[in-house]
Design a protein around this motif. Structure first.
Motif, mmCIF file in Angstrom:
data_model
loop_
_atom_site.group_PDB
_atom_site.id
_atom_site.type_symbol
_atom_site.label_atom_id
_atom_site.label_comp_id
_atom_site.label_asym_id
_atom_site.label_seq_id
_atom_site.Cartn_x
_atom_site.Cartn_y
_atom_site.Cartn_z
ATOM 1 N N CYS A 182 35.746 36.424 39.366
ATOM 2 C CA CYS A 182 35.052 37.386 38.515
ATOM 3 C C CYS A 182 35.704 38.768 38.535
ATOM 4 C CB CYS A 182 33.585 37.500 38.939
ATOM 5 S SG CYS A 182 33.352 38.004 40.647
ATOM 6 N N THR A 183 36.747 38.964 39.339
ATOM 7 C CA THR A 183 37.458 40.237 39.381
ATOM 8 C C THR A 183 38.760 40.125 38.597
ATOM 9 O OG1 THR A 183 38.561 39.651 41.467
ATOM 10 C CG2 THR A 183 36.460 40.819 41.610
ATOM 11 N N THR A 184 39.277 41.263 38.184
ATOM 12 C CA THR A 184 40.495 41.289 37.365
ATOM 13 C C THR A 184 41.760 41.439 38.179
ATOM 14 O OG1 THR A 184 40.228 43.685 37.066
ATOM 15 C CG2 THR A 184 39.233 42.236 35.411
ATOM 16 N N CYS A 185 41.652 41.574 39.473
ATOM 17 C CA CYS A 185 42.844 41.707 40.311
ATOM 18 C C CYS A 185 43.624 40.397 40.303
ATOM 19 C CB CYS A 185 42.457 42.086 41.734
ATOM 20 S SG CYS A 185 41.564 43.645 41.875
ATOM 21 N N MET A 186 44.915 40.486 40.116
ATOM 22 C CA MET A 186 45.813 39.328 40.122
ATOM 23 C C MET A 186 45.374 38.262 39.113
ATOM 24 S SD MET A 186 46.376 38.886 44.250
ATOM 25 C CE MET A 186 47.592 37.576 44.007
ATOM 26 N N ALA A 187 44.826 38.704 37.986
ATOM 27 C CA ALA A 187 44.362 37.754 36.982
ATOM 28 C C ALA A 187 45.516 36.978 36.355
ATOM 29 C CB ALA A 187 43.572 38.482 35.893
ATOM 30 N N GLU A 188 46.710 37.577 36.336
ATOM 31 C CA GLU A 188 47.847 36.894 35.744
ATOM 32 C C GLU A 188 48.478 35.890 36.693
ATOM 33 O OE1 GLU A 188 49.138 40.459 37.976
ATOM 34 O OE2 GLU A 188 47.605 40.017 36.461
ATOM 35 N N SER A 192 43.738 32.371 43.942
ATOM 36 C CA SER A 192 42.956 31.361 44.655
ATOM 37 C C SER A 192 43.317 31.324 46.142
ATOM 38 C CB SER A 192 43.173 29.994 44.018
ATOM 39 O OG SER A 192 42.459 28.996 44.709
ATOM 40 N N LYS A 193 44.595 31.492 46.429
ATOM 41 C CA LYS A 193 45.022 31.497 47.832
ATOM 42 C C LYS A 193 44.472 32.711 48.580
ATOM 43 C CE LYS A 193 49.308 28.910 47.058
ATOM 44 N NZ LYS A 193 50.799 28.951 47.127
#
Length: 210
Positions: free
Chosen positions: A104-110, A116-117
């Motif tokens: 639900c956060t935008t950090c490291m969305a790309e 996930s790690k």
């Protein structure tokens, strides 16, 4: 988005465990005076924690004394202090790491696999913190039970489990369960993203038959 909801549930449980660990460490009711035996004095109640001891009078007055010397404390109090402080520190680090890895956060969305790690690492740290807090509270509780059943302990000097121990046990379990949810959801997501890939089959029209 079901994984995101389970992640939030795990993070919420672990966060409540973090708050409970702080409250447990600061509380003074780690052990309370036991009202057993024939000579029972109910005019006062004695409590002892990791940092100070208090005496509650029947008149409502409370007198507390902070432990002056660290080296004069029993080994179980010193060890429990260190374990609980380590658990709080690990919970704080895990919270910072897990926030980055939540869906639900935008950090490291790309970078979904790396994200996930990161969440998986936060869940593992939460589990480690919960185990450390569980060891600290159980060690302290074992010492209370050992002194309570010891024949060398005077009747008026026996203590029972205080409220802080139950808070600590509950907080440790919440950290472990919350970290487990985070780890399970991250591992499921990683396995689904790494599904089998199939090569396109060659057309049979290119082969000649006699």
């Amino acid at each position: 988005m079901p994984n995101s909801g389970v992640q939030l549930l795990g993070f919420s449980l672990a966060f409540l465990g973090f708050v409970g660990t702080i409250a447990c460490t600061a509380m003074v009711e780690w052990k309370a005076s036991s009202y057993t035996g024939s000579n029972i004095i109910t005019a006062q109640a004695m409590y002892e924690g990791l940092w100070k001891s208090c005496v509650w009078q029947s008149t409502g007055q409370i007198q507390c004394k902070i432990f002056d010397s660290l080296l004069q404390l029993p080994p179980n109090i010193q060890g429990t202090r260190a374990l609980m402080c380590a658990a709080i520190l690990l919970c704080f680090v895990s919270m910072m790491v897990t926030v980055v890895g939540l869906e639900c956060t935008t950090c490291m969305a790309e970078q979904p696999q790396q994200k996930s790690k990161v969440a998986l690492a936060g869940g593992v740290i939460f589990i480690i913190a919960g185990v450390i807090a569980l060891i600290g509270t159980s060690w302290y509780g074992h010492r209370i039970a050992q002194d309570f059943y010891s024949p060398l302990t005077p009747t008026n000097s026996r203590y029972e489990f205080g409220t802080a121990l139950y808070v600590g046990w509950g907080a440790a379990c919440m950290c472990i369960i919350g970290g487990g949810f985070l780890c399970c959801m991250c591992s499921d997501r990683g396995s689904s993203e790494k599904g089998p890939r199939y090569l396109p089959s060659s057309s049979a029209g290119g082969r000649g038959y006699v």
